[in-house]
Write an enzyme that holds these catalytic residues in place. Structure first.
Site, short mmCIF file in Angstrom:
data_model
loop_
_atom_site.label_atom_id
_atom_site.label_comp_id
_atom_site.label_asym_id
_atom_site.label_seq_id
_atom_site.Cartn_x
_atom_site.Cartn_y
_atom_site.Cartn_z
N HIS A 152 0.82 -1.21 0.00
CA HIS A 152 0.00 0.00 0.00
C HIS A 152 0.85 1.26 0.00
O HIS A 152 0.41 2.32 0.43
CB HIS A 152 -0.94 0.06 1.21
N ARG A 211 1.17 17.95 4.16
CA ARG A 211 2.62 18.17 4.11
C ARG A 211 3.08 18.08 2.67
O ARG A 211 2.31 17.76 1.77
CB ARG A 211 3.30 17.07 4.92
P1 ADP Z 1 -2.05 5.83 4.10
O1 ADP Z 1 -2.38 6.86 5.11
O2 ADP Z 1 -1.32 4.67 4.65
O3 ADP Z 1 -1.41 6.42 2.89
P2 ADP Z 1 -4.42 5.52 2.42
O4 ADP Z 1 -5.82 5.61 2.89
O5 ADP Z 1 -3.91 6.68 1.64
O6 ADP Z 1 -3.47 5.23 3.66
O7 ADP Z 1 -4.26 4.21 1.54
C1 ADP Z 1 -3.03 3.75 1.05
C2 ADP Z 1 -3.25 2.80 -0.11
O8 ADP Z 1 -4.04 1.68 0.29
C3 ADP Z 1 -4.01 3.39 -1.28
O9 ADP Z 1 -3.16 4.08 -2.15
C4 ADP Z 1 -4.64 2.15 -1.91
O10 ADP Z 1 -3.69 1.48 -2.72
C5 ADP Z 1 -4.96 1.30 -0.73
N1 ADP Z 1 -6.34 1.54 -0.29
C6 ADP Z 1 -6.74 2.39 0.69
N2 ADP Z 1 -8.08 2.37 0.85
C7 ADP Z 1 -8.54 1.49 -0.05
C8 ADP Z 1 -9.85 1.00 -0.37
N3 ADP Z 1 -10.95 1.41 0.27
N4 ADP Z 1 -9.96 0.08 -1.36
C9 ADP Z 1 -8.87 -0.38 -2.00
N5 ADP Z 1 -7.63 0.03 -1.74
C10 ADP Z 1 -7.44 0.95 -0.77
P1 ADP Z 2 3.72 9.93 0.42
O1 ADP Z 2 2.56 9.81 1.38
O2 ADP Z 2 4.46 11.21 0.50
O3 ADP Z 2 3.36 9.56 -0.95
P2 ADP Z 2 4.78 7.71 1.85
O4 ADP Z 2 3.45 7.07 1.97
O5 ADP Z 2 5.92 6.86 1.45
O6 ADP Z 2 4.79 8.88 0.82
O7 ADP Z 2 5.10 8.44 3.23
C1 ADP Z 2 6.11 9.41 3.35
C2 ADP Z 2 6.92 9.20 4.58
O8 ADP Z 2 6.15 9.47 5.73
C3 ADP Z 2 7.45 7.83 4.77
O9 ADP Z 2 8.71 7.94 5.37
C4 ADP Z 2 6.43 7.18 5.68
O10 ADP Z 2 7.00 6.13 6.41
C5 ADP Z 2 6.07 8.34 6.55
N1 ADP Z 2 4.71 8.38 7.10
C6 ADP Z 2 3.63 8.88 6.50
N2 ADP Z 2 2.57 8.90 7.33
C7 ADP Z 2 3.00 8.39 8.50
C8 ADP Z 2 2.38 8.15 9.75
N3 ADP Z 2 1.12 8.46 10.01
N4 ADP Z 2 3.14 7.59 10.72
C9 ADP Z 2 4.42 7.28 10.49
N5 ADP Z 2 5.05 7.51 9.32
C10 ADP Z 2 4.37 8.05 8.35
#
Ligand code: ADP
Ligand code: ADP
Ligand code: MG
Length: 501
Positions: free
Chosen positions: A237, A294
């Site tokens: 993800h 951010r």
């Molecule tokens: P994070 O805070 O970890 O970035 P996100 O909500 O942005 O969490 O989800 C990260 C990834 O997980 C998405 O880019 C997608 O690939 C997958 N994902 C999140 N929610 C869904 C969903 N409801 N259905 C399918 N895939 C999901």
């Molecule tokens: P972006 O969201 O910028 O596309 P990433 O999902 O890889 O990229 O997250 C960017 C950085 O922030 C990574 O180092 C990830 O581990 C960290 N990160 C993002 N959200 C959190 C969180 N809620 N807790 C801990 N680390 C986070």
């Protein structure tokens, strides 16, 4: 309005360097902070001043809010940029920075608090006509009730940590039988990873795309969007390849998503740079996932297609300046691709690797930008995110940008640690990627550890032939019989080339 003269960057690695560079171009002095593990890191040298703030573990250094603010005050700093990760989405840190009389280069603490919690974010945007993924709108307290909701939404569903981030804290539940077990795991993971056990349910959208919109808002209420980034190539993800613009969106959908993103920002009186993430289905219906308050890892692709410097914009906004352009001034020019070079083993489930960068020579030439935080000979520490750097490529069209990315990957010399270069090359040449029909399932559906044991390309064959030729010449000059290591020498090159492109 108050001009920033001296900026502290509360981060490390590539993003610290990235921010220092823009600050210097603006005539702003910089202060780097570093942990004991990062004494030799480039960001320490590039900044005008640098202060060691503690031992290697982030909890004792890069996450020490009061220590960092104390350093800022002692060195006469007037603003703090948090980068991404670490304290960047910590509302308390933003508040403490402001309370210390410093500027925080980011949104207001209240916007961070609202959007940093996925459930609160959904509540905040309700009433703005933003499509949401079907699911619960409150933390789950009653398991039986939650099961009923899951049933009414229809399996598969996703249990998500409200405080989640970085792809962590998500559990797919395929059918009702798994619900209890997965729920338990999700809650304990949320508690241990984010210190907050709140989880909720979302419908699991099968084979979607992840498309996000970059926004910028000033402190005078003006908000614009800087178009989209396509980020569907993910493992765990989390993104590995990103591009802008998306080859899938129509102009109408792009505009609608842009407007929705601006509305999300309005819902929390947002200022600064931010990203509104959406999930998009095959019919191009889009659903709000979350907002990242951010600068994002993949922000450079947006910079390349818009000609803007997002860090400079962040700094100007923090100073209180009004945006110097409107939505109508913005246009997409060309195509940009970013690949993340992680110290990870794609042939072993993308398991992080550590070690010494025995060879590290990034590519050069037209249309290439490398944002990295390491140099040849440096160790990849175990304490932090395993990203070595980002290769960002620009060209006039998507097709040309893909070709250029492949060229750049082939030029990239990297050994000593397992890395994602060869994997990214695999992506660039895959028909599903070139035809832009890929989804977040790409890795699962198309990538297998053996995918990287392909035949060498013509360029690689030539390189190998040239190497062996030179080597044989050397042997002849030395008039020695072929040593036993001969095979190994060419084998190691072979391994190197297959591993890295
Ligand atoms: P994070 O805070 O970890 O970035 P996100 O909500 O942005 O969490 O989800 C990260 C990834 O997980 C998405 O880019 C997608 O690939 C997958 N994902 C999140 N929610 C869904 C969903 N409801 N259905 C399918 N895939 C999901
Ligand atoms: P972006 O969201 O910028 O596309 P990433 O999902 O890889 O990229 O997250 C960017 C950085 O922030 C990574 O180092 C990830 O581990 C960290 N990160 C993002 N959200 C959190 C969180 N809620 N807790 C801990 N680390 C986070
Ligand atoms: Mg996300």
């Amino acid at each position: 309005m108050s001009k920033i003269k001296k900026l502290l960057i509360a981060n490390r690695g590539e993003i610290s360097l990235r921010i220092i560079r823009s600050a210097h171009e603006m005539g702003i002095q910089t202060v780097a902070v570093f942990s004991e593990a990062d004494r030799l890191a480039p960001h320490v040298r590039l900044a005008n001043e640098a202060v060691c703030i503690g031992p290697a573990p982030a909890s004792l250094s890069y996450l020490m809010m009061d220590r960092i603010i104390q350093v800022a005050l002692e060195l006469g700093v007037d603003a703090i940029h948090p980068g991404y990760g670490f304290l960047s989405e910590n509302a308390l840190f933003a508040q403490k920075t402001i309370d210390a009389g410093l500027l925080f280069v980011g949104p207001s603490p209240s916007a961070i608090a609202t959007m940093g919690d996925k459930l609160r974010a959904k509540q905040a945007v309700s009433g703005y006509g933003i499509p949401l993924v079907p699911g619960t709108d409150e933390p789950i307290r009653d398991i039986e009730k939650a099961k009923q909701v899951a049933l009414s939404i229809g399996y598969p569903i996703l249990i998500k940590a409200s405080a989640g981030g970085g792809g962590k804290g998500m559990r797919i539940v395929e059918h009702a039988g798994e619900f209890d077990a997965q729920m338990k795991r999700a809650v304990s993971e949320a508690e241990s990873a984010f210190g907050d056990p709140a989880v909720f349910i979302e419908k699991y959208i099968s084979s979607p795309k992840h498309i996000e919109i970059q926004i910028l808002g000033d402190q005078h209420g003006q908000i614009v969007h800087l178009f989209e980034r396509e980020c569907s190539i993910q493992r765990r993800h989390q993104k590995v390849v990103e591009e802008a613009p998306s080859a899938t969106l129509t102009e109408t959908v792009r505009q609608k998503m842009g407007e929705a993103a601006v509305n999300v920002a309005k819902a929390c009186n947002y200022y600064g740079a931010g990203t509104v993430e959406f999930i998009v289905d095959k019919e191009l219906n889009f659903y709000f996932l979350e907002m990242n308050t951010r600068l994002q890892v993949e922000h450079p692709v947006t910079e390349l297609i818009t000609g803007l410097d997002l860090v400079k914009e962040q700094i100007r906004i923090a100073e209180g300046q009004a945006l110097s352009f409107t939505q109508n001034d913005l246009q997409i020019q060309g195509h940009a691709i970013e690949i993340r070079v992680y110290a990870e083993d794609p042939q072993n489930n993308f398991l992080p690797d550590t070690g010494t960068l025995t060879r590290y020579r990034p590519p050069l030439g037209p249309g290439i930008r490398v944002d990295d935080g390491f140099e040849e000979g440096m160790d990849i520490p175990v304490y932090y995110d395993p990203m070595i750097g980002k290769l960002i490529v620009y060209d006039v069209s998507r097709e040309k940008a893909i070709r250029r990315t492949i060229r750049a990957i082939d030029e990239f010399q990297l050994s000593g640690v397992k890395n994602t270069l060869a994997f990214c090359r695999f992506v660039m040449t895959h028909p599903e990627f070139t035809s832009a029909s890929f989804t977040t399932k790409f890795v699962e559906d198309h990538f297998h550890p053996t995918s990287l044991n392909q035949e060498l390309s013509e360029t690689e064959k030539l390189a190998v032939a040239a190497f062996i030729g030179t080597w044989l010449d050397e042997q002849r000059t030395a008039a020695l019989p072929l040593p036993a290591s001969a095979g190994n020498k060419s084998k190691s090159l072979w391994k190197n080339r297959t591993k890295h492109g």
